[in-house]
Design a protein around this motif. Structure first.
Motif, PDB file in Angstrom:
ATOM      1  N   SER A  91       0.812  -1.221   0.000  1.00 31.43           N
ATOM      2  CA  SER A  91       0.000   0.000   0.000  1.00 31.43           C
ATOM      3  C   SER A  91       0.847   1.273   0.000  1.00 31.43           C
ATOM      4  O   SER A  91       0.343   2.361  -0.255  1.00 31.43           O
ATOM      5  N   ARG A  92       2.153   1.142   0.263  1.00 34.03           N
ATOM      6  CA  ARG A  92       3.019   2.336   0.280  1.00 34.03           C
ATOM      7  C   ARG A  92       3.847   2.483  -0.993  1.00 34.03           C
ATOM      8  O   ARG A  92       4.677   3.376  -1.095  1.00 34.03           O
ATOM      9  N   LEU A  93       3.653   1.587  -1.951  1.00 35.34           N
ATOM     10  CA  LEU A  93       4.603   1.532  -3.071  1.00 35.34           C
ATOM     11  C   LEU A  93       4.174   2.272  -4.330  1.00 35.34           C
ATOM     12  O   LEU A  93       4.973   2.458  -5.242  1.00 35.34           O
ATOM     13  N   SER A  94       2.906   2.697  -4.394  1.00 30.78           N
ATOM     14  CA  SER A  94       2.450   3.345  -5.622  1.00 30.78           C
ATOM     15  C   SER A  94       3.202   4.658  -5.853  1.00 30.78           C
ATOM     16  O   SER A  94       3.334   5.486  -4.946  1.00 30.78           O
ATOM     17  N   GLY A  95       3.725   4.834  -7.075  1.00 28.00           N
ATOM     18  CA  GLY A  95       4.465   6.058  -7.409  1.00 28.00           C
ATOM     19  C   GLY A  95       5.950   5.986  -7.093  1.00 28.00           C
ATOM     20  O   GLY A  95       6.672   6.951  -7.331  1.00 28.00           O
ATOM     21  N   LYS A  96       6.434   4.853  -6.585  1.00 26.22           N
ATOM     22  CA  LYS A  96       7.857   4.749  -6.232  1.00 26.22           C
ATOM     23  C   LYS A  96       8.699   4.355  -7.445  1.00 26.22           C
ATOM     24  O   LYS A  96       8.333   3.467  -8.218  1.00 26.22           O
ATOM     25  N   LYS A  97       9.852   5.034  -7.586  1.00 24.48           N
ATOM     26  CA  LYS A  97      10.758   4.773  -8.706  1.00 24.48           C
ATOM     27  C   LYS A  97      11.701   3.621  -8.368  1.00 24.48           C
ATOM     28  O   LYS A  97      12.198   3.536  -7.245  1.00 24.48           O
ATOM     29  N   VAL A  98      11.935   2.774  -9.355  1.00 28.71           N
ATOM     30  CA  VAL A  98      12.878   1.662  -9.171  1.00 28.71           C
ATOM     31  C   VAL A  98      13.862   1.608 -10.343  1.00 28.71           C
ATOM     32  O   VAL A  98      13.605   2.179 -11.400  1.00 28.71           O
ATOM     33  N   ARG A  99      14.977   0.932 -10.135  1.00 27.57           N
ATOM     34  CA  ARG A  99      15.918   0.675 -11.228  1.00 27.57           C
ATOM     35  C   ARG A  99      16.397  -0.766 -11.144  1.00 27.57           C
ATOM     36  O   ARG A  99      16.613  -1.309 -10.064  1.00 27.57           O
ATOM     37  N   PHE A 100      16.519  -1.373 -12.323  1.00 25.79           N
ATOM     38  CA  PHE A 100      17.046  -2.734 -12.400  1.00 25.79           C
ATOM     39  C   PHE A 100      18.569  -2.683 -12.284  1.00 25.79           C
ATOM     40  O   PHE A 100      19.188  -1.642 -12.540  1.00 25.79           O
ATOM     41  N   LEU A 101      19.183  -3.824 -11.919  1.00 32.21           N
ATOM     42  CA  LEU A 101      20.637  -3.851 -11.808  1.00 32.21           C
ATOM     43  C   LEU A 101      21.274  -3.552 -13.165  1.00 32.21           C
ATOM     44  O   LEU A 101      22.397  -3.076 -13.243  1.00 32.21           O
ATOM     45  N   SER A 102      20.527  -3.793 -14.248  1.00 34.63           N
ATOM     46  CA  SER A 102      21.018  -3.486 -15.605  1.00 34.63           C
ATOM     47  C   SER A 102      20.939  -2.000 -15.915  1.00 34.63           C
ATOM     48  O   SER A 102      21.483  -1.538 -16.923  1.00 34.63           O
ATOM     49  N   GLY A 103      20.246  -1.224 -15.059  1.00 39.91           N
ATOM     50  CA  GLY A 103      20.103   0.214 -15.305  1.00 39.91           C
ATOM     51  C   GLY A 103      18.722   0.621 -15.816  1.00 39.91           C
ATOM     52  O   GLY A 103      18.375   1.802 -15.802  1.00 39.91           O
ATOM     53  N   VAL A 104      17.910  -0.341 -16.285  1.00 38.09           N
ATOM     54  CA  VAL A 104      16.544  -0.026 -16.743  1.00 38.09           C
ATOM     55  C   VAL A 104      15.761   0.583 -15.571  1.00 38.09           C
ATOM     56  O   VAL A 104      15.836   0.084 -14.442  1.00 38.09           O
ATOM     57  N   GLN A 105      15.034   1.686 -15.852  1.00 39.55           N
ATOM     58  CA  GLN A 105      14.304   2.378 -14.785  1.00 39.55           C
ATOM     59  C   GLN A 105      12.803   2.245 -14.974  1.00 39.55           C
ATOM     60  O   GLN A 105      12.333   1.998 -16.093  1.00 39.55           O
ATOM     61  N   GLY A 106      12.063   2.451 -13.893  1.00 40.65           N
ATOM     62  CA  GLY A 106      10.616   2.369 -14.003  1.00 40.65           C
ATOM     63  C   GLY A 106       9.914   2.918 -12.783  1.00 40.65           C
ATOM     64  O   GLY A 106      10.561   3.394 -11.836  1.00 40.65           O
ATOM     65  N   VAL A 107       8.578   2.864 -12.819  1.00 34.27           N
ATOM     66  CA  VAL A 107       7.787   3.336 -11.687  1.00 34.27           C
ATOM     67  C   VAL A 107       6.676   2.325 -11.390  1.00 34.27           C
ATOM     68  O   VAL A 107       6.068   1.759 -12.301  1.00 34.27           O
ATOM     69  N   LEU A 108       6.473   2.102 -10.090  1.00 30.94           N
ATOM     70  CA  LEU A 108       5.367   1.243  -9.651  1.00 30.94           C
ATOM     71  C   LEU A 108       4.111   2.100  -9.518  1.00 30.94           C
ATOM     72  O   LEU A 108       4.194   3.245  -9.061  1.00 30.94           O
ATOM     73  N   PHE A 109       2.971   1.561  -9.889  1.00 31.41           N
ATOM     74  CA  PHE A 109       1.721   2.302  -9.686  1.00 31.41           C
ATOM     75  C   PHE A 109       0.582   1.334  -9.414  1.00 31.41           C
ATOM     76  O   PHE A 109       0.650   0.158  -9.787  1.00 31.41           O
ATOM     77  N   GLU A 110      -0.451   1.852  -8.750  1.00 30.54           N
ATOM     78  CA  GLU A 110      -1.558   0.970  -8.389  1.00 30.54           C
ATOM     79  C   GLU A 110      -2.478   0.762  -9.588  1.00 30.54           C
ATOM     80  O   GLU A 110      -2.673   1.661 -10.388  1.00 30.54           O
ATOM     81  N   ARG A 111      -3.062  -0.449  -9.690  1.00 34.14           N
ATOM     82  CA  ARG A 111      -3.994  -0.743 -10.776  1.00 34.14           C
ATOM     83  C   ARG A 111      -5.265   0.053 -10.611  1.00 34.14           C
ATOM     84  O   ARG A 111      -5.847   0.530 -11.569  1.00 34.14           O
ATOM     85  N   SER A 112      -5.725   0.159  -9.361  1.00 37.67           N
ATOM     86  CA  SER A 112      -6.971   0.868  -9.113  1.00 37.67           C
ATOM     87  C   SER A 112      -6.851   1.573  -7.778  1.00 37.67           C
ATOM     88  O   SER A 112      -6.678   0.939  -6.744  1.00 37.67           O
ATOM     89  N   ASP A 113      -6.883   2.893  -7.846  1.00 36.48           N
ATOM     90  CA  ASP A 113      -6.743   3.698  -6.643  1.00 36.48           C
ATOM     91  C   ASP A 113      -7.783   3.283  -5.599  1.00 36.48           C
ATOM     92  O   ASP A 113      -7.469   3.065  -4.433  1.00 36.48           O
ATOM     93  N   ALA A 114      -9.021   3.141  -6.055  1.00 38.12           N
ATOM     94  CA  ALA A 114     -10.120   2.817  -5.137  1.00 38.12           C
ATOM     95  C   ALA A 114      -9.862   1.480  -4.441  1.00 38.12           C
ATOM     96  O   ALA A 114     -10.012   1.340  -3.232  1.00 38.12           O
ATOM     97  N   GLU A 115      -9.407   0.512  -5.233  1.00 35.44           N
ATOM     98  CA  GLU A 115      -9.176  -0.823  -4.682  1.00 35.44           C
ATOM     99  C   GLU A 115      -8.060  -0.827  -3.642  1.00 35.44           C
ATOM    100  O   GLU A 115      -8.177  -1.430  -2.585  1.00 35.44           O
TER     101      GLU A 115
END
Ligand SMILES: [Zn+2]
Length: 335
Positions: free
Chosen positions: A90-114
Motif C-alpha cells: 500500500s506504500r509503493l504506488s508512485g515509487k521509482k525503481v531501477r534494475f541492476l542493468s540500469g533499466v528504470q521504471g515506476v510502480l503504480f496501483e492498478r486501481s486507486d479505489a481498490e
C-alpha cells in the motif's frame, strides 16, 4: 574512513537478496586495506579476517537490501513484480525503481479505489504494476526478463540537524559503520571476522552458514532498529541522535546476557553514549548466529531508524558514526 561517503558508495551498488554479487566487489575492495584476508564464500558472504591469537569474534552486517523481481509480463508492455524482502504494497504506488542493468521504471496501483480499501498489509504486490516505458510486451521483453531484479531508485539526502534520509539505511548504514569500525580497530589479541552477510531479508541465511564456518566465541550483529520517537510509533524508547542502541530483545531472540554486558562495558569504558533496546517486532542476523553450532553468545548493536523499509529510511549520522566506534571497542576488548 568517512561514514556518509562510504554509505553513498554502497548505495550506488545496492543489491537485493540473492543478488549480492552486484555490490560485493565494492565492499571487498573497501574492506581489503583493513584486514589480513578477504574471502567471498559459496553463498556470497564477504568474510574479512583480522587475525589474532585469542578468542574469535564474528561481527555481521547484512549487505542485502529489499527489492523487486519480475514475475510476469502483461499486455502493452507493463510488468508484474514480486517482492524481495518485506514491503507494504500500500506504500509503493508512485515509487521509482531501477534494475541492476540500469533499466528504470515506476510502480503504480492498478486501481486507486481498490488499493485504498485494502489498507495496511492487505494490499498485495499484484495490486501494483511496473511501467518501464516499453510500448509493447515485445519491447518490454527486450529490456528485462522474468527473474530480473530491481531496487528503489532514490539518492541519499542529508536533512535537518545531522540526519541521513535514504533508501537502504537498512542495512547499508550498518555496512558503512562496520567498514569504519574495521578501519578504527587498534591492536588486539582477538581473532576478528567481519562478515557482510547475504539474504538476511530472506530469513537470516548468510549469517547462519558463515557462523557455522567461523565458529565464533562471541557474535555481534549490527542492523537498524525501529525508533520509537515519531508520531504513532509504539516500538520502545530508542530515539534518533541519542547514540547506538544495544539490543536486549526483539521478536527473534533474547540476546545472551554476557554479550549484552560485553557491549555495554565496551561503551561505558570508552565514554560512548548508548541506549537500551527492547523491540517488539523484527529480527536480525543475531538470532541465527545465536543458534549456530552448539550455540554462540550473541548480541546486537542497532542504529535507530525511522520509516524502515521505505524509500526514506532516516537515521542520525552521529548514531552511525558512534555505532562504528562502539563496534571497534567491542572488537578490541578481551572476552
Ligand atoms: Zn536489516
Amino acid at each position: 574512513m568517512n561514514f556518509v561517503k562510504t554509505f553513498r558508495t554502497l548505495l550506488e551498488n545496492a543489491s537485493p537478496s540473492g543478488f549480492e554479487a552486484h555490490g560485493a566487489k565494492t565492499i571487498a575492495d573497501l574492506a581489503a586495506p583493513y584486514c589480513d584476508k578477504v574471502k567471498i564464500d559459496a553463498l556470497g558472504n564477504v568474510i574479512c579476517r583480522k587475525k589474532g591469537s585469542g578468542k574469535r569474534i564474528m561481527v555481521a552486517a547484512h549487505m542485502d537490501v529489499i527489492g523487486f523481481m519480475v514475475n510476469r509480463f502483461e499486455k502493452d508492455g507493463f510488468l508484474q513484480v514480486t517482492n524481495i524482502g518485506g514491503h507494504r504494497a500500500s506504500r509503493l504506488s508512485g515509487k521509482k525503481v531501477r534494475f541492476l542493468s540500469g533499466v528504470q521504471g515506476v510502480l503504480f496501483e492498478r486501481s486507486d479505489a481498490e488499493l485504498k480499501t485494502k489498507t495496511g498489509d492487505k494490499a498485495a504486490m499484484t495490486d501494483l504494476f511496473l511501467d518501464i516505458g516499453a510500448a509493447s510486451e515485445e519491447e518490454a521483453r527486450k529490456m528485462v526478463r522474468v527473474g530480473d531484479v530491481a531496487v528503489f531508485d532514490y539518492e541519499a539526502k542529508e536533512i535537518g540537524d545531522g540526519l541521513l534520509m535514504s533508501p537502504y539505511c537498512d542495512n547499508l548504514a550498518s555496512c558503512a559503520a562496520m567498514l569504519c569500525a574495521m578501519s578504527q580497530v587498534k591492536k588486539t589479541e582477538n581473532d576478528l571476522y567481519f562478515v557482510f552477510t547475504v539474504q538476511e531479508e530472506q530469513g537470516l541465511k548468510g549469517s547462519k552458514t558463515s557462523a557455522h564456518a567461523i565458529e565464533p566465541d562471541l557474535g555481534i550483529a549490527i542492523d537498524l532498529t525501529h525508533a520509537g520517537d515519531c508520531p504513532g510509533a509504539a516500538d520502545g524508547e530508542v530515539k534518533l541522535g541519542k547514540g547506538p542502541a544495544i539490543k536486549v530483545k526483539d521478536a527473534s531472540l533474547i540476546c545472551t546476557p554476557e554479550a549484552v554486558e560485553h557491549l555495554r562495558r565496551s561503551a561505558e569504558e570508552n565514554g560512548i553514549s548508548y541506549q537500551d533496546e527492547v523491540l517488539l517486532r523484527g529480527g536480525t542476523d543475531t538470532a541465527s548466529i545465536l543458534v549456530s553450532r552448539d550455540g554462540v553468545p550473541s548480541g546486537c548493536v542497532s542504529i535507530p531508524g525511522r520509516y524502515i523499509h521505505s524509500t526514506a529510511e532516516t537515521i542520525s549520522v552521529k548514531d552511525g558514526e558512534q555505532a562504528a566506534v562502539l563496534l571497534a571497542r567491542a572488537c578490541e576488548k578481551e572476552l
